[in-house]
Enzyme design. Structure first.
Site, short mmCIF file in Angstrom:
data_model
loop_
_atom_site.label_atom_id
_atom_site.label_comp_id
_atom_site.label_asym_id
_atom_site.label_seq_id
_atom_site.Cartn_x
_atom_site.Cartn_y
_atom_site.Cartn_z
N SER A 1 -9.71 -0.57 7.30
CA SER A 1 -9.16 -0.43 5.96
C SER A 1 -8.47 -1.64 5.37
O SER A 1 -8.14 -1.63 4.19
CB SER A 1 -8.18 0.74 5.91
OG SER A 1 -8.91 1.93 5.76
N LYS B 1 0.86 -1.19 0.00
CA LYS B 1 0.00 0.00 0.00
C LYS B 1 0.89 1.24 0.00
O LYS B 1 1.91 1.28 0.70
CB LYS B 1 -0.89 -0.03 1.24
CG LYS B 1 -1.90 1.10 1.35
CD LYS B 1 -2.78 0.91 2.59
CE LYS B 1 -3.83 2.00 2.75
NZ LYS B 1 -4.64 1.83 3.97
N SER C 1 -9.59 1.88 3.13
CA SER C 1 -8.73 2.63 2.24
C SER C 1 -7.72 1.78 1.48
O SER C 1 -7.14 2.24 0.50
CB SER C 1 -7.95 3.70 3.04
OG SER C 1 -7.12 3.08 4.01
N1 GLN Z 1 -12.83 4.34 6.56
C1 GLN Z 1 -12.26 4.73 7.82
C2 GLN Z 1 -11.82 6.18 7.74
O1 GLN Z 1 -12.09 6.76 6.75
C3 GLN Z 1 -11.12 3.83 8.16
C4 GLN Z 1 -9.90 4.09 7.38
C5 GLN Z 1 -8.75 3.21 7.73
O2 GLN Z 1 -8.91 2.17 8.38
N2 GLN Z 1 -7.57 3.66 7.35
O3 GLN Z 1 -11.24 6.72 8.62
#
Ligand code: GLN
Length: 487
Positions: free
Chosen positions: A174, A75, A150
């Site tokens: 995420s 990532k 994400s």
């Molecule tokens: N979707 C969640 C956020 O927007 C979690 C994101 C993540 O786990 N990096 O914060």
């Protein structure tokens, strides 16, 4: 079978017995990426040349190591020396990592080759990978839909067989949420299990790195390599790392698995609910004892997360001012003007929303009402889980309330987007571990098949039980054999 369809475990067998060479593996993946990437767009960047040179330099000793010759997609939020690191943000365009993250050092020491920068929501803020300055990634099961986020690029590249395995990061879901929506396995380890050194910080008390893979065993193999104490991360745990493979095939007989009533709520897609209930029944048929439990503060997890995470993000993102990292506007009038305009141009709207929200909840006069209260709720959430684990060994829930939604469907409504993580966030708030694995398909989407994920939640540092339950389920079902439409 084409090499790119291999699992990590299968590929290792072939590499160890010299049936294939690491460069042949890379050539196969390159062919695959060239064929499907135009419709998936899982990667921001791939440096084939460096990867090939690294593969060619592997010695027979390297190939005998646990991940010898295995390419791992990364990532775009973890530092790989000499490679671009953008967090899918305009503000980091042109930035090249000067060092390897701890997980990358560990992967290399185990013989793996970091390959490619997987797309993500900007600075890991989002649930759909639409908040990427590089444009969205598409779900391999229906390219009109989001892959989750994400870590959407990491999930999509594994699902589309553009990668054998990938690393993602999970702050509120995420890893698990995109794994569920793309039909792969995703593991968020316990907070402190894996070093965050070299991971660009979003919310430091929640962030954790973990694998996305085609099978549970593959995730166990990656965790084995990346887990463990690292003095460069103060929050890294000294807890010894067990052998994750030895207990994998113990089955679920004798295990108590809890089902929390608060996770079967209004708003959950009826098809998803049915598939999860079938998966729970399946685990019961395999010999697990299913017990009803309650996690009474579940309802407050989302609201408290969206105070704690932006608060930490607002502090962490202060360092991106155009001075030390990445892009800088050229025509700033003075230093303050340069900071402001660099940040205005460099950050996307979701990142700005989080910074403003985080600054607000930390400001004097509001701190007690919001931030401090959210921290108290966090304690209650953690307590809920400790009580529940007095009654069961692991917890079963859906990973997401719905299958993958359409690209553009929720971009105008942040609240709807935040709800995509309603089942994953509490795990981060409690600092415990969670695994998502494929457990069926909803008859929705362009091809009438969208993956659904089962979440298994475990006690702190008990990833072994998650992997054991996941393995029992996976090996007694056929879901892992399904390939997306793009295959
Ligand atoms: N979707 C969640 C956020 O927007 C979690 C994101 C993540 O786990 N990096 O914060």
């Amino acid at each position: 079978m084409e090499l790119f369809f291999e699992t990590l475990t299968g590929l290792r067998e072939k590499l160890a017995t010299k049936k294939v060479s690491p460069t042949e593996v890379l050539d196969a993946l390159k062919k695959r990426v060239e064929a499907v990437e135009p419709s998936i767009r899982a990667f921001n960047h791939i440096d084939w040349e460096t990867a090939r040179a690294e593969a060619a330099a592997l010695t027979p000793e390297d190939l005998a190591k646990p991940l010898g010759g295995v390419p791992v997609a990364i990532k775009d939020v973890m530092a790989v020396k000499g490679q671009p690191l953008t967090c899918s943000s305009r503000i980091l365009k042109g930035f090249v990592s000067p060092y390897d993250a701890c997980v990358i050092e560990k992967l290399r020491a185990a013989g793996a080759i970091p390959l490619g920068r997987a797309n993500m929501d900007e600075f890991a803020m989002g649930s759909s990978t639409e908040n990427s300055a590089d444009g969205p990634t598409h779900n391999p099961w229906d390219t009109g839909r989001i892959p989750g986020g994400s870590s959407g690029g990491s999930a999509a590249c594994v699902s589309a067989d553009e990668a054998i395995v990938a690393l993602g990061s999970d702050t509120g879901g995420s890893i698990r949420q995109p794994a569920a929506l793309c039909g792969c396995v995703g593991l968020k380890p316990t907070y402190g299990r894996v070093s965050r050194y070299g991971l660009v910080a979003f919310a430091s008390s929640l962030d954790q790195i973990g694998p996305l893979s085609k099978t549970v065993e593959d995730s166990a193999r990656i965790l084995q390599v990346i887990a463990g104490h690292d003095a460069r991360d103060n929050t890294s745990a000294a807890e010894p790392v067990p052998d994750y493979l030895s207990g994998l095939n113990q089955g679920v007989k004798g295990l108590k698995l809890g089902v929390p009533k608060e996770y079967f709520i209004h708003g959950i897609d009826p098809e998803v609910e049915k598939i999860i209930r079938d998966a729970i029944q399946h685990l019961s048929d395999l010999g697990a004892e299913i017990v009803d439990i309650s996690l009474p503060h579940t309802n407050y997890a989302l609201a408290s997360y969206y105070i704690v995470a932006p608060a930490e993000a607002s502090a962490n993102l202060a360092r991106f001012d155009g001075v030390r990292y990445g892009a800088r506007v050229k025509d700033g009038k003075d230093v303050i003007d340069t900071y402001c305009r660099t940040r205005e141009k460099g950050f996307g709207s979701e990142v700005k929303r989080r910074i403003i929200l985080g600054t607000y909840v930390l400001s004097s006069g509001y701190y007690d009402a919001y931030y401090l209260r959210a921290q108290k709720v966090r304690t209650l959430i953690r307590r809920d889980f400790s009580e529940a684990f007095g009654k069961c060994d692991a917890i079963l829930t859906p990973t997401t309330p719905t299958p993958a939604f359409k690209i553009g469907e929720k971009t105008e409504d942040p609240m709807q987007m935040y709800l995509a993580d309603v089942f994953t966030i509490a795990v981060n708030m409690a600092g415990i571990c969670g695994l998502s694995l494929p457990c069926g398909f909803a008859a929705q989407g362009k091809h009438g098949r969208l993956p659904v994920g089962l979440q298994i939640i475990g006690k702190a540092f008990d990833e072994a039980t998650l992997l054991r339950v996941g393995q029992a389920y996976e090996q007694s079902t056929e879901w892992r054999k399904e390939r997306p439409a793009c295959a």
